[in-house]
Design a protein around this motif. Structure first.
Motif, PDB file in Angstrom:
ATOM      1  N   GLY A 186       0.825  -1.204   0.000  1.00 23.13           N
ATOM      2  CA  GLY A 186       0.000   0.000   0.000  1.00 23.13           C
ATOM      3  C   GLY A 186       0.857   1.250   0.000  1.00 23.13           C
ATOM      4  O   GLY A 186       1.943   1.288  -0.558  1.00 23.13           O
ATOM      5  N   ASN A 187       0.354   2.277   0.636  1.00 22.25           N
ATOM      6  CA  ASN A 187       1.044   3.564   0.678  1.00 22.25           C
ATOM      7  C   ASN A 187       1.671   3.859   2.032  1.00 22.25           C
ATOM      8  O   ASN A 187       2.067   5.001   2.279  1.00 22.25           O
ATOM      9  N   ASP A 188       1.774   2.879   2.908  1.00 18.00           N
ATOM     10  CA  ASP A 188       2.281   3.107   4.259  1.00 18.00           C
ATOM     11  C   ASP A 188       3.678   3.717   4.273  1.00 18.00           C
ATOM     12  O   ASP A 188       3.945   4.664   5.011  1.00 18.00           O
ATOM     13  N   LYS A 189       4.583   3.179   3.459  1.00 13.90           N
ATOM     14  CA  LYS A 189       5.956   3.677   3.449  1.00 13.90           C
ATOM     15  C   LYS A 189       6.002   5.137   3.006  1.00 13.90           C
ATOM     16  O   LYS A 189       6.681   5.959   3.619  1.00 13.90           O
ATOM     17  N   ILE A 190       5.257   5.469   1.960  1.00 19.97           N
ATOM     18  CA  ILE A 190       5.249   6.843   1.450  1.00 19.97           C
ATOM     19  C   ILE A 190       4.645   7.790   2.478  1.00 19.97           C
ATOM     20  O   ILE A 190       5.177   8.875   2.731  1.00 19.97           O
ATOM     21  N   ILE A 191       3.538   7.392   3.082  1.00 18.85           N
ATOM     22  CA  ILE A 191       2.871   8.249   4.067  1.00 18.85           C
ATOM     23  C   ILE A 191       3.771   8.495   5.269  1.00 18.85           C
ATOM     24  O   ILE A 191       3.924   9.636   5.722  1.00 18.85           O
ATOM     25  N   TRP A 192       4.403   7.442   5.802  1.00 17.45           N
ATOM     26  CA  TRP A 192       5.282   7.630   6.957  1.00 17.45           C
ATOM     27  C   TRP A 192       6.495   8.469   6.599  1.00 17.45           C
ATOM     28  O   TRP A 192       6.944   9.292   7.399  1.00 17.45           O
ATOM     29  N   ALA A 193       7.049   8.280   5.407  1.00 19.15           N
ATOM     30  CA  ALA A 193       8.190   9.102   4.989  1.00 19.15           C
ATOM     31  C   ALA A 193       7.781  10.573   4.902  1.00 19.15           C
ATOM     32  O   ALA A 193       8.522  11.457   5.338  1.00 19.15           O
ATOM     33  N   LEU A 194       6.603  10.844   4.364  1.00 17.43           N
ATOM     34  CA  LEU A 194       6.124  12.225   4.269  1.00 17.43           C
ATOM     35  C   LEU A 194       5.859  12.825   5.655  1.00 17.43           C
ATOM     36  O   LEU A 194       6.140  14.005   5.886  1.00 17.43           O
ATOM     37  N   VAL A 195       5.332  12.018   6.565  1.00 12.05           N
ATOM     38  CA  VAL A 195       5.110  12.491   7.942  1.00 12.05           C
ATOM     39  C   VAL A 195       6.439  12.876   8.571  1.00 12.05           C
ATOM     40  O   VAL A 195       6.568  13.940   9.188  1.00 12.05           O
ATOM     41  N   ILE A 196       7.454  12.031   8.404  1.00 12.54           N
ATOM     42  CA  ILE A 196       8.769  12.314   8.985  1.00 12.54           C
ATOM     43  C   ILE A 196       9.384  13.556   8.343  1.00 12.54           C
ATOM     44  O   ILE A 196       9.947  14.408   9.036  1.00 12.54           O
ATOM     45  N   ILE A 197       9.261  13.681   7.022  1.00 13.13           N
ATOM     46  CA  ILE A 197       9.874  14.815   6.320  1.00 13.13           C
ATOM     47  C   ILE A 197       9.191  16.134   6.678  1.00 13.13           C
ATOM     48  O   ILE A 197       9.851  17.119   7.003  1.00 13.13           O
ATOM     49  N   PHE A 198       7.865  16.172   6.613  1.00 18.02           N
ATOM     50  CA  PHE A 198       7.163  17.439   6.787  1.00 18.02           C
ATOM     51  C   PHE A 198       6.970  17.854   8.241  1.00 18.02           C
ATOM     52  O   PHE A 198       6.837  19.040   8.535  1.00 18.02           O
ATOM     53  N   LEU A 199       6.948  16.886   9.164  1.00 17.27           N
ATOM     54  CA  LEU A 199       6.788  17.236  10.576  1.00 17.27           C
ATOM     55  C   LEU A 199       8.116  17.240  11.330  1.00 17.27           C
ATOM     56  O   LEU A 199       8.138  17.459  12.549  1.00 17.27           O
ATOM     57  N   GLY A 205      11.155  16.813  13.502  1.00 19.90           N
ATOM     58  CA  GLY A 205      11.430  16.088  14.742  1.00 19.90           C
ATOM     59  C   GLY A 205      10.203  15.450  15.347  1.00 19.90           C
ATOM     60  O   GLY A 205      10.263  14.336  15.861  1.00 19.90           O
ATOM     61  N   ILE A 206       9.078  16.146  15.281  1.00 19.72           N
ATOM     62  CA  ILE A 206       7.832  15.595  15.829  1.00 19.72           C
ATOM     63  C   ILE A 206       7.408  14.365  15.019  1.00 19.72           C
ATOM     64  O   ILE A 206       6.983  13.359  15.581  1.00 19.72           O
ATOM     65  N   GLY A 207       7.524  14.436  13.695  1.00 24.59           N
ATOM     66  CA  GLY A 207       7.178  13.297  12.835  1.00 24.59           C
ATOM     67  C   GLY A 207       8.073  12.106  13.106  1.00 24.59           C
ATOM     68  O   GLY A 207       7.609  10.965  13.153  1.00 24.59           O
ATOM     69  N   ALA A 208       9.372  12.357  13.292  1.00 27.71           N
ATOM     70  CA  ALA A 208      10.301  11.269  13.603  1.00 27.71           C
ATOM     71  C   ALA A 208       9.976  10.646  14.953  1.00 27.71           C
ATOM     72  O   ALA A 208      10.021   9.429  15.117  1.00 27.71           O
ATOM     73  N   LEU A 209       9.621  11.485  15.919  1.00 23.43           N
ATOM     74  CA  LEU A 209       9.266  10.983  17.242  1.00 23.43           C
ATOM     75  C   LEU A 209       7.972  10.164  17.190  1.00 23.43           C
ATOM     76  O   LEU A 209       7.873   9.098  17.813  1.00 23.43           O
ATOM     77  N   ILE A 210       6.983  10.629  16.437  1.00 24.34           N
ATOM     78  CA  ILE A 210       5.733   9.879  16.271  1.00 24.34           C
ATOM     79  C   ILE A 210       6.014   8.531  15.625  1.00 24.34           C
ATOM     80  O   ILE A 210       5.509   7.498  16.065  1.00 24.34           O
ATOM     81  N   TYR A 211       6.834   8.517  14.578  1.00 26.61           N
ATOM     82  CA  TYR A 211       7.184   7.258  13.914  1.00 26.61           C
ATOM     83  C   TYR A 211       7.881   6.318  14.896  1.00 26.61           C
ATOM     84  O   TYR A 211       7.568   5.132  14.957  1.00 26.61           O
ATOM     85  N   TYR A 212       8.823   6.859  15.669  1.00 25.26           N
ATOM     86  CA  TYR A 212       9.584   6.041  16.610  1.00 25.26           C
ATOM     87  C   TYR A 212       8.693   5.444  17.695  1.00 25.26           C
ATOM     88  O   TYR A 212       8.853   4.286  18.069  1.00 25.26           O
ATOM     89  N   LEU A 213       7.750   6.217  18.199  1.00 19.90           N
ATOM     90  CA  LEU A 213       6.916   5.759  19.310  1.00 19.90           C
ATOM     91  C   LEU A 213       5.708   4.947  18.873  1.00 19.90           C
ATOM     92  O   LEU A 213       5.245   4.071  19.614  1.00 19.90           O
ATOM     93  N   VAL A 214       5.177   5.210  17.663  1.00 16.65           N
ATOM     94  CA  VAL A 214       3.931   4.573  17.242  1.00 16.65           C
ATOM     95  C   VAL A 214       4.171   3.438  16.247  1.00 16.65           C
ATOM     96  O   VAL A 214       3.790   2.295  16.485  1.00 16.65           O
TER      97      VAL A 214
END
Length: 74
Positions: free
Chosen positions: A39-52, A54-63
């Motif tokens: 699906g699109n999970d990899k693209i969505i998570w990469a975009l979350v990390i890029i656009f957000l 430090g907060i996006g990276a922290l969300i990815y790391y914790l969730v």
């Protein structure tokens, strides 16, 4: 006195900034390398990390990362 405190605060801010950048790059590489391409999970998570940033990276790391490790063992 105040110049020493300013120097310490500046140095501490610099070190924290470097560590945050390293963490952000680590999470982006982890996402792009280990996230399943279903699906699109990899693209969505990469975009979350890029656009957000430090907060996006922290969300990815914790969730997402613990969930992915549980599912795939990576």
């Amino acid at each position: 006195m105040f110049s020493i405190l300013g120097l310490i605060f500046g140095l501490l801010s610099f070190v924290i900034g470097i560590l945050a950048t390293i963490f952000w790059i680590w999470m982006l590489i982890d996402c792009l390398k280990n996230e399943p391409s279903v699906g699109n999970d990899k693209i969505i998570w990469a975009l979350v990390i890029i656009f957000l940033n430090g907060i996006g990276a922290l969300i990815y790391y914790l969730v997402r990362r613990p969930e992915r490790i549980k599912q795939t063992g990576q």
